[in-house]
Write a protein that holds these residues in place. Structure first.
Motif, short mmCIF file in Angstrom:
data_model
loop_
_atom_site.label_atom_id
_atom_site.label_comp_id
_atom_site.label_asym_id
_atom_site.label_seq_id
_atom_site.Cartn_x
_atom_site.Cartn_y
_atom_site.Cartn_z
N PRO A 259 4.78 5.89 4.63
CA PRO A 259 5.39 4.85 5.48
C PRO A 259 6.16 5.43 6.68
O PRO A 259 6.23 4.79 7.72
N ALA A 262 3.57 5.72 9.14
CA ALA A 262 3.15 4.39 9.56
C ALA A 262 4.18 3.76 10.49
O ALA A 262 3.84 3.18 11.52
N ALA A 305 -0.39 -4.88 -8.06
CA ALA A 305 -1.67 -4.74 -7.37
C ALA A 305 -1.82 -5.63 -6.13
O ALA A 305 -2.10 -5.12 -5.04
N PRO A 306 -1.62 -6.95 -6.25
CA PRO A 306 -1.83 -7.78 -5.06
C PRO A 306 -0.88 -7.43 -3.91
O PRO A 306 -1.26 -7.45 -2.75
N GLN A 308 0.33 -4.48 -3.23
CA GLN A 308 -0.22 -3.27 -2.59
C GLN A 308 -1.36 -3.63 -1.64
O GLN A 308 -1.42 -3.13 -0.53
N ILE A 309 -2.26 -4.50 -2.12
CA ILE A 309 -3.45 -4.84 -1.31
C ILE A 309 -3.00 -5.53 -0.02
O ILE A 309 -3.45 -5.17 1.07
N TYR A 311 -0.08 -5.42 1.45
CA TYR A 311 0.64 -4.44 2.28
C TYR A 311 -0.35 -3.64 3.11
O TYR A 311 -0.18 -3.49 4.33
N GLY A 312 -1.41 -3.16 2.46
CA GLY A 312 -2.42 -2.38 3.17
C GLY A 312 -3.12 -3.20 4.25
O GLY A 312 -3.30 -2.73 5.38
N LEU A 313 -3.47 -4.44 3.91
CA LEU A 313 -4.20 -5.28 4.87
C LEU A 313 -3.33 -5.60 6.10
O LEU A 313 -3.79 -5.52 7.23
N LEU A 315 -0.85 -3.89 7.22
CA LEU A 315 -0.72 -2.64 7.98
C LEU A 315 -1.92 -2.47 8.90
O LEU A 315 -1.78 -2.11 10.08
N LEU A 316 -3.11 -2.77 8.38
CA LEU A 316 -4.33 -2.63 9.19
C LEU A 316 -4.29 -3.60 10.37
O LEU A 316 -4.66 -3.23 11.49
N LEU A 319 -1.86 -2.35 12.95
CA LEU A 319 -2.41 -1.19 13.66
C LEU A 319 -3.52 -1.61 14.62
O LEU A 319 -3.63 -1.07 15.73
N ALA B 132 -3.69 3.13 5.13
CA ALA B 132 -3.56 1.70 4.84
C ALA B 132 -4.60 1.26 3.82
O ALA B 132 -4.28 0.52 2.88
N PHE B 135 -3.94 1.79 0.06
CA PHE B 135 -3.19 0.75 -0.66
C PHE B 135 -4.15 -0.31 -1.18
O PHE B 135 -4.04 -0.78 -2.31
N VAL B 136 -5.09 -0.70 -0.30
CA VAL B 136 -6.03 -1.76 -0.67
C VAL B 136 -6.87 -1.31 -1.87
O VAL B 136 -6.97 -2.02 -2.88
#
Lengths: 330, 330
Positions: A259, A262, A305-306, A308-309, A311-313, A315-316, A319, B132, B135-136
């Motif tokens: 992070p 990021a 899990a959700p 995390q998912i 958070y990643g999305l 972030l994408l 970006l 990112a 995480f997903v």
């Protein structure tokens, strides 16, 4: 250049602002906070805002060094910040041991240890020419190996009351001490980057090391100091975390490693070096913290899990808004 | 970089790490043979190759991506996700095995495709984009298999431990097959495109190489090979684990650097990465067999790996140091 845009300075300024990462991520953070406040009204309370900013301050302080190293260029990146922050907290907590007596000694010792790690990182990158990504990734194993040897697997001690008060207790003008500290450090770093010759050298080295070298900049010294400062600020972040959690555990600051990168990138500091600044990183740290807290508050079923998912999305998406590289075709 | 220089650098860059890697390989194998009494027995060989194969396979996957100028920090979670998909579908039933394995591979390919699209088409910076997506993928793996469990078909686990012709374990044969597949890829036009895109994307673009397509392909191929590593992990352990491969990202990068692949892309190859993975695994075994105290093991292990990387880097860059001081190689 589009003549229409050029002919209207106000519009050009607006367009430029809409492309400024600091503005974009600031708007994204604000929008996220508004959504969070609509879903869960507690987010709008002053106390909650202070809590969010306190949480963001740990990431923000750790990311100071990350910003410096990335600006210094040469594929600069410091992935060891999480491990170094943990190390600093563990060393400090053992020497503080819950009292204010050895506070200064403990702080000096833990930041000194952190600086040493930064020195090793810098030497590895500059003398042995190990790619920064690999060097600092490798140092994670070394630092945690040292932590294991140092603690025997069970970290001892706890934070000094003064440190605890700084982070969780006393407020000055209604604002926790740690936020004042973060503000002070931010002003210091921005001043360092924009108003001192060190800052100019840093940008020069990151932008074009050859011309910096030919202009008489000691590029190696500049980069080495960036790595040392990175570890020192990671150590400061670790101390603040210690003040927040009071006791330490192995891998305390691990969740801050990537992070911090990021937050820096979201704030507009490009990984190619020579571009960016710390104000953006502050906004990036706040954005990531608001996002993380919001996803925790939502309490979607299915455990971690959700969260995390999503958070990643997110972030994408953030970006994609501007963290993009140039086209090959120009 | 001028053509003459580029040729020179490629020559020295290809030669020097090979020497360093070979020295390290001979040193570690000799030390392992001396310390590990059963090293050259069928049992010892099987045990060693069973551990090496997953690490080496991930390293090869990472190599394909790095050679093409990218990097994949999500590769460990791709390994995890494809392995849990395969194990959940399989659930110990031999009849469903082919379908489950195919689904695992397809999962890896899909993850790689997503990374490739983000990096090549959306032009996100590889380090942050794949951070990112990690995480997903990690979150999805936890959704598919929340707790360790699931059974691998007995035929796979038994077959993985077979020894052919008294001394050649099945994992060693699979490793050989992997290397041959890489040689095959390298001999094709696609293989040459990988190096061209990684070495100088602008020049490759000017030479009518489909740069974006090659990048997407590299990530997709890397994801598929990472899925193979996930299946190898399953065969080795016999059951699924939602964190099984997450630690492999660091190992894959360390292995390819030790093996002489340039992190900036365009130089190196999977053969070196396989040797790098062997060296890494043997170092871990050595630290274990040398009787290093448990608490110091991690530190010694990490320090040796950094030393190995520094040695490889020192020898690799001596050749083009002159070139680097003159111009910034992008």
């Amino acid at each position: 250049m589009n003549p229409l845009v050029a002919s209207s300075p106000a519009r050009a300024r607006l367009l430029r602002a809409a492309r400024d990462p600091v503005v974009v991520s600031g708007a994204a953070a604000l929008a996220l906070w508004v959504v969070a406040a609509l879903v869960s009204p507690a987010f709008a309370s002053w106390d909650q805002i202070l809590t969010l900013l306190t949480l963001a301050s740990f990431l923000g302080v750790i990311a100071i060094g990350q910003t410096l190293v990335i600006i210094a260029g040469g594929e600069g990146i410091d992935l060891s910040v999480g491990a170094v922050a943990t190390l600093a907290a563990i060393v400090a907590s053992r020497h503080m041991d819950g009292s204010n007596e050895d506070l200064l000694l403990a702080v000096a010792l833990s930041l000194g240890t952190a600086a040493l790690v930064g020195l090793v990182n810098g030497v590895g990158v500059l003398v042995f020419r190990v790619p920064p990504l690999v060097m600092t990734l490798g140092m994670i194993a070394v630092v945690y190996g040292f932590v294991r040897l140092y603690t025997g697997g069970r970290p001892a001690g706890s934070a000094a009351p003064a440190l605890r008060a700084l982070v969780t207790g006393d407020t000055v003008a209604g604002v926790p001490g740690v936020l004042w500290l973060w503000l002070g450090l931010s002003v210091l770093v921005v001043w360092l980057l924009r108003r001192t010759s060190f800052g100019w050298r840093l940008y020069a080295v990151g932008g074009n090391p050859t011309s910096a070298y030919l202009s008489g900049v000691n590029t190696k010294a500049v980069k080495l100091s960036a790595y040392v400062l990175s570890s020192v600020f990671a150590g400061v972040g670790g101390l603040l975390l210690l003040g927040y959690t009071n006791t330490v555990f192995l891998r305390l600051a691990d969740p801050y490693m990537l992070p911090s990168v990021a937050a820096t990138v979201i704030g507009g500091t490009a990984l190619i070096g020579g571009v960016g600044g710390y104000v953006g990183t502050v906004i990036g740290a706040i954005l990531l913290t608001v996002l993380d807290s919001f996803l925790r508050v939502l309490q979607i079923g299915g455990g971690d899990a959700p969260r995390q998912i999503i958070y990643g999305l997110v972030l994408l998406v953030v970006l994609s808004a501007y963290g993009r590289q140039r086209r090959l075709r120009q | 970089m001028r053509p003459g220089r580029a040729g020179l650098a490629a020559l020295t860059g290809a030669r020097m790490p090979t020497v360093a890697t070979a020295v390290l390989l001979v040193a570690t194998v000799t030390a392992a043979a001396l310390m590990q009494g059963n090293f050259f027995t069928p049992y010892g060989m099987t045990a060693n190759f069973a551990t090496v194969l997953p690490v080496a396979t991930v390293a090869v996957a990472q190599t394909i991506i790095v050679v093409s100028g990218g990097i994949d920090l999500s590769i460990g979670t791709v390994v995890t996700l494809s392995s849990v998909v395969a194990v959940v579908l399989m659930d110990g039933d031999p009849a469903r095995t082919p379908l489950a394995l195919a689904a695992g591979l397809a999962t890896g390919a899909a993850c790689g495709l997503l990374n490739g699209v983000l990096v090549a088409l959306l032009r996100l910076q590889p380090i942050v984009a794949t951070f990112a997506t990690s995480f997903v993928f990690g979150g999805l793996a936890l959704l598919v298999l929340p707790t360790p469990g699931g059974a691998v078909a007995p035929a796979i686990t038994a077959g993985y431990r077979q020894v052919v012709a008294y001394l050649v374990p099945v994992p060693a044969l699979l490793l050989l097959a992997l290397w041959l597949a890489w040689r095959l890829l390298k001999a094709t036009r696609t293989g040459r495109y990988l190096y061209a895109v990684g070495g100088d994307p602008a020049a490759a673009y000017a030479s009518a190489v489909p740069v974006s397509g090659v990048r997407v392909l590299a990530y997709t191929a890397g994801g598929t090979v990472a899925a193979l590593a996930g299946i190898a992990l399953l065969a080795n352990s016999g059951s699924g684990d939602p964190f099984i491969g997450n630690q492999l990202t660091l190992g894959s990068i360390a292995a390819l650097v030790i093996g002489g692949t340039r992190l900036r892309g365009g130089a190196g190859g999977a053969g070196g990465s396989i040797v790098g993975a062997v060296i890494l695994t043997l170092i871990q075994n050595l630290v274990f067999f040398a009787g290093v105290p448990t608490n110091a093991r991690e530190l010694v292990n990490g320090a040796i790996i950094i030393a190995a990387i520094a040695l490889a880097g020192l020898l690799a860059t001596r050749g083009d140091r002159a070139a680097r001081n003159v111009g910034r190689t992008v």
